[in-house]
Design an enzyme around this catalytic site. Structure first.
Site, PDB file in Angstrom:
ATOM      1  N   ASP A 126     -93.122 -69.100 -64.281  1.00 30.54           N
ATOM      2  CA  ASP A 126     -94.204 -69.948 -64.001  1.00 30.54           C
ATOM      3  C   ASP A 126     -94.153 -71.079 -65.168  1.00 30.54           C
ATOM      4  O   ASP A 126     -93.904 -70.608 -66.448  1.00 30.54           O
ATOM      5  CB  ASP A 126     -95.469 -68.942 -64.579  1.00 30.54           C
ATOM      6  CG  ASP A 126     -95.523 -67.909 -63.390  1.00 30.54           C
ATOM      7  OD1 ASP A 126     -94.610 -67.595 -62.648  1.00 30.54           O
ATOM      8  OD2 ASP A 126     -96.467 -67.163 -63.527  1.00 30.54           O
ATOM      9  N   GLU A 296    -102.813 -64.449 -58.564  1.00 33.64           N
ATOM     10  CA  GLU A 296    -102.075 -64.473 -60.144  1.00 33.64           C
ATOM     11  C   GLU A 296    -102.633 -66.014 -60.448  1.00 33.64           C
ATOM     12  O   GLU A 296    -102.965 -66.902 -59.542  1.00 33.64           O
ATOM     13  CB  GLU A 296    -100.599 -64.211 -60.135  1.00 33.64           C
ATOM     14  CG  GLU A 296    -100.089 -62.970 -59.615  1.00 33.64           C
ATOM     15  CD  GLU A 296     -98.614 -62.744 -59.501  1.00 33.64           C
ATOM     16  OE1 GLU A 296     -97.947 -61.775 -60.191  1.00 33.64           O
ATOM     17  OE2 GLU A 296     -97.840 -63.785 -59.157  1.00 33.64           O
TER      18      GLU A 296
END
Ligand code: FRU
Length: 579
Positions: A126, A296
């Site tokens: 990420d 998430e």
């Protein structure tokens, strides 16, 4: 069992706390890694004192796939020891560990993109902590400096003046007693609300240890060095296991920082005056949108549509994406400083229907004079991210994109398009021109459309289907590998077929059509960015987006259009070589 096997078996004795000690003289210790070896717990110590947290390292057992560096420059002249919690006498890497003045991160990798951000070496997932400050875009990211698979999660770091050319920076935040440094955000504390200093850059991230908790760290030198707050963690919960990925912004009307936090399968909002004490504001998402996996990486931000402010909430979900595995859904609604109230829409809506755009969020502190909502995503999917066929690095980011709200003819959508700065990469334009396919079974093909094609290019055109509502175009190479885009106005679907696009490496990669809903239109504008191992498709100014990685054995250099009936009018077909 033959003799050799028997010998090996006898030789393969487990050892605990196996050590290798060096008198530090060079910059690096080079560690031989086998990509699929078991993880070993390794402690670095200097003159007998442990330094940092134990690392997990896949020390080569049978063969060396690549090397990873551990920087020991600071310990010159001292005794540096690596202690392996468990090792086998037959692990070939143990004896090969060596000192070196250099680390050659460049493995000449075929699938190293030329204009997408990748880690110099090691694993990346990420994007984190994206923040703009004084002419510089900061990009942190989930990073493993000791291997090309997920593990040892730090915040890696890069900066850019134009969102296109990135400069690597030293790793920004390392794991500590509270855990690994999972995803989070960064803000600029203009009013010194936290007391670390006016204009401090403050990172808010998840400490992932035995529990997931939220921590903060501040930088007074524009991101170069971070100091962790001694009062960490700043937010805990006794019950929630999946409790992570804080995204924080200053909400001026309610005069507070607002944090969006992924809490299992909902988003919980928290408010704070000082980034240190947080109170729960509300919770969103029960029974709404996609729930095929854990939620998430949320992001809550405003966008304007026809002069009105709407609030958009991004929620990444894994698994449970529209085409399997990881994907980012969004909600459109209102936010009053406490509660996010979604508009009634046909959820889930997905930012990108391709398989490879995950955990993306937006930059904070972009000046109002710029006014853009800028986004970047991780161009991979947890279904296969750890296996993609690269060597000493894994994964790239998408190109930076500008987000907007638009009406696609049926409902509001969040559109994404490459940032305008990307046009600076256009080197040569090849005009393939206009063309109308006549009513025959021949395809319109452009073979060798780009001279000296290095696999990094942009393709744009407008297509108008006549007397048909379905057609396709494909990129192909001489090996018969192809990625195909199928437009179907009758089923209102834009599908991507990458089943024959790539070398095989994971059964989950290419099995099925990757489908996106598409509102049928008279004409479609198409923009496709290709970069060695990725394709990013933007249709009708980003109303339909499909980001999909590909791993062809050679570059695609044929473009082929097809329709089973009717004709296609193609206008302004242009290919730009990029960079
Ligand atoms: C999303 C994610 C986050 C987490 C991070 C760990 O891809 O699972 O929820 O913080 O990756 O690396």
């Amino acid at each position: 069992m033959d003799q050799i096997e028997q010998d090996n078996k006898q030789k393969s004795i487990f050892m605990t706390d196996y050590t290798r000690t060096f008198e530090a003289k060079d910059k690096y210790l080079l560690i031989p890694i086998e990509d699929q070896a078991v993880e070993n717990k390794v402690q670095l110590s200097v003159e007998g004192n442990p330094v940092g947290e134990p690392m997990t390292i896949r020390i080569a057992q049978n063969k060396i796939d690549y090397w990873m560096p551990i920087d020991i420059e600071a310990y010159k002249g001292k005794k540096v020891t690596l202690t392996f919690a468990i090792a086998k006498t037959t692990d070939i890497g143990l004896a090969e560990i060596k000192q070196s003045a250099e680390y050659n991160f460049n493995y000449n990798e075929k699938y190293r993109p030329s204009y997408h951000f990748t880690p110099q070496y090691g694993w990346m997932n990420d994007p984190n902590g994206m923040v703009y400050l004084d002419g510089v875009y900061h990009l942190f990211f989930q990073y493993n400096p000791y291997g090309a698979r997920w593990g040892n999660i730090h915040w890696g770091y890069a900066i850019s003046k134009d969102l296109v050319n990135w400069q690597y920076q030293p790793t920004a935040i390392a794991p500590d007693k509270l855990g690994a440094i999972f995803s989070g955000s960064a803000v600029i504390d203009h009013d010194n609300t936290a007391g670390f200093g006016k204009g401090a850059m403050i990172a808010i991230y998840t400490s992932a240890g035995e529990r997931q908790t939220q921590s903060i760290a501040y930088s007074l030198d524009g991101g170069k060095t971070f100091t962790k707050y001694e009062g960490n963690p700043v937010l805990t919960d006794a019950n929630i296991i999946d409790f992570r990925d804080p995204k924080v912004f200053w909400h001026a009307p309610s005069k507070q920082w607002v944090m969006s936090l992924a809490t299992t399968q909902t988003i919980t909002f928290y408010g704070s005056k000082n980034l240190k004490e947080w109170t729960r504001l509300s919770e969103f998402g029960e029974g709404l949108g996609g729930h095929g996996g854990v939620w998430e990486c949320p992001d809550l931000f405003p966008l304007t549509y026809e002069g009105k402010t709407k609030w958009v909430l991004f929620v990444s979900i894994n698994p449970g994406g529209p085409n399997g595995g990881s994907a980012t859904q969004y909600f459109i609604g209102n936010f009053d400083g406490k509660t996010f109230t979604p508009d009634t829409m046909n959820y889930p809506l997905w930012l990108d229907y391709g398989r490879d755009n995950y955990a993306g969020v937006t930059w904070s502190n972009v000046p109002a004079t710029d006014g853009r909502r800028l986004f970047i995503g991780w161009m991979s999917n947890w279904d296969y991210a750890n296996e993609i066929p690269t060597v000493n690095f894994r994964s790239a980011m998408t190109v930076a994109r500008t987000l907007r709200l638009a009406h696609n003819g049926e409902h509001l959508v969040v559109t994404s398009e490459p940032v305008k700065e990307l046009e600076s990469l256009r080197r040569e334009a090849v005009l393939l021109g206009d063309k109308t396919r006549t009513n025959t079974s021949d395809a319109i093909a452009f073979e060798n459309f780009l001279p000296n094609n290095q696999g990094a290019y942009e393709l744009t055109f407008t297509v108008t289907p006549n007397e048909t509502d379905s057609f396709s175009f494909a990129l192909e190479n001489a090996k018969g590998e192809t990625i195909k885009y199928l437009f179907n106005g009758a089923t209102k679907t834009l599908s991507v077929d990458r089943s024959k696009s790539s070398v095989g490496f994971n059964a989950n990669f290419a099995e099925t059509l990757i489908k996106a809903p598409m509102v049928a239109k008279k004409s479609y504008t198409v923009r496709l960015l290709v970069d060695k191992a990725s394709t990013e498709l933007f249709v009708n100014n980003g109303e339909v987006v499909q980001t999909n990685t590909v791993f062809p054995t050679e570059v695609y250099n044929t473009l082929r259009f097809n329709t089973s009936k009717g004709t296609l009018t193609l206008n302004d077909i242009t290919v730009y070589k990029l960079k």
